[in-house]
Write an enzyme that holds these catalytic residues in place. Structure first.
Site, short mmCIF file in Angstrom:
data_model
loop_
_atom_site.label_atom_id
_atom_site.label_comp_id
_atom_site.label_asym_id
_atom_site.label_seq_id
_atom_site.Cartn_x
_atom_site.Cartn_y
_atom_site.Cartn_z
N GLY A 1 -49.67 -59.19 57.80
CA GLY A 1 -48.50 -59.59 58.58
C GLY A 1 -48.85 -60.80 59.42
CG LEU A 2 -45.68 -63.61 60.39
CD1 LEU A 2 -44.32 -63.78 61.06
CD2 LEU A 2 -46.19 -64.93 59.85
CB SER A 3 -50.79 -64.49 64.31
OG SER A 3 -51.44 -64.36 65.55
N GLY A 4 -49.71 -61.56 65.63
CA GLY A 4 -48.87 -60.96 66.67
C GLY A 4 -47.92 -59.89 66.16
CB ALA A 5 -47.01 -58.70 62.78
CE LYS A 39 -52.54 -59.41 61.03
NZ LYS A 39 -51.55 -60.11 61.89
CB SER A 55 -54.37 -61.03 53.95
OG SER A 55 -53.77 -59.93 54.57
P1 ADP Z 1 -51.89 -58.92 65.21
O1 ADP Z 1 -53.18 -58.17 65.09
O2 ADP Z 1 -50.95 -58.67 64.08
O3 ADP Z 1 -52.11 -60.39 65.47
P2 ADP Z 1 -51.70 -57.64 67.74
O4 ADP Z 1 -51.90 -56.20 67.42
O5 ADP Z 1 -52.87 -58.43 68.24
O6 ADP Z 1 -51.10 -58.37 66.47
O7 ADP Z 1 -50.53 -57.80 68.81
C1 ADP Z 1 -49.29 -57.15 68.65
C2 ADP Z 1 -48.58 -57.06 70.00
O8 ADP Z 1 -47.32 -56.45 69.79
C3 ADP Z 1 -49.34 -56.21 71.01
O9 ADP Z 1 -49.18 -56.77 72.28
C4 ADP Z 1 -48.60 -54.87 70.92
O10 ADP Z 1 -48.68 -54.12 72.12
C5 ADP Z 1 -47.17 -55.32 70.63
N1 ADP Z 1 -46.36 -54.30 69.93
C6 ADP Z 1 -45.12 -53.92 70.30
N2 ADP Z 1 -44.63 -52.97 69.49
C7 ADP Z 1 -45.59 -52.76 68.56
C8 ADP Z 1 -45.67 -51.87 67.46
N3 ADP Z 1 -44.68 -51.04 67.13
N4 ADP Z 1 -46.80 -51.90 66.72
C9 ADP Z 1 -47.81 -52.74 67.02
N5 ADP Z 1 -47.80 -53.60 68.07
C10 ADP Z 1 -46.69 -53.61 68.85
#
Ligand code: ADP
Length: 202
Positions: free
Chosen positions: A15-19, A21, A89
């Protein structure tokens, strides 16, 4: 103490950055450890600061990086470990290639619209990408190819963190990768484990 299972699996979070994961991966890890399951998280950020340190963000380098992650995850999963990959990915073909080469593979699409990821901007990377301080950022200058038929979709704008984690845990139980647990399921996962790392641009 539960008996140890030997059926490993790759749980591939894309998934996108910030999604979400890393957040979901760490939550799953926490729950699996509580059940005495063998689990390892391969986080895109960590891989990039270790075994893929020399790689950049061209399509070729991203492909090499993801193949490396797939290779390591494969080694782990075939030895009975739940290998959780948390990496953008972005290229469908490489994810599918890893799926083809893996006995047990579960793709989890961690889905959140770009606008939401950008508004979250957990690591400040979208702002940098928008101001051209970072080039080739997925979703801004670079493509992200969403899975067409993932085993699981976590809609992180509609489902809570716990709901997302529990959904994946339920699937792992259903497919008999982990023992079923009776009683209350995870409701308050360890926030410390969701700590963000500096860069996430696999
Ligand atoms: P990634 O690893 O995809 O870059 P992160 O896990 O670092 O994303 O960040 C996701 C952000 O979104 C976190 O601040 C998290 O608390 C927030 N968030 C809100 N709702 C959700 C959810 N349902 N699942 C995962 N993260 C969530």
């Amino acid at each position: 103490m539960q008996s140890m299972r030997v059926k490993g699996v790759i749980l591939w979070l894309t998934g996108l950055s910030g999604a979400g994961k890393t957040t979901i991966a760490r939550g799953i890890e926490c729950e699996l450890k509580a059940r005495n399951c063998l689990v390892e998280v391969l986080d895109g950020d960590e891989i990039r600061s270790h075994i893929s340190k020399e790689l950049g963000f061209s399509k070729e380098d991203r492909e090499i990086n993801i193949r490396r992650i797939g290779f390591v995850a494969n080694l782990l999963s075939r030895n009975g470990i739940v290998a959780i990959v948390a990496a953008i990915s972005p290229y469908r073909a490489i994810r599918d290639e890893i799926r083809m080469n893996t006995e047990n593979f579960i793709e989890v699409y961690v889905d959140a619209p770009l606008e939401v990821c950008e508004a979250r901007d957990v690591k400040g990377l979208y702002a940098k990408a928008r101001s051209d301080k970072i080039k080739n950022f997925t979703g801004i200058q670079d493509p992200y190819e969403a899975p067409i038929n993932p085993e699981i979709i976590c809609h992180t704008t509609k489902e809570s963190i716990e709901e997302c984690i529990n959904k994946v845990i339920a699937e792992l139980e259903q497919l008999d990768y982990i023992p079923k647990r009776t009683g209350t399921r995870l409701s308050n996962h360890d926030e410390k484990n969701t700590m963000m790392l500096a860069l996430d641009s696999v």
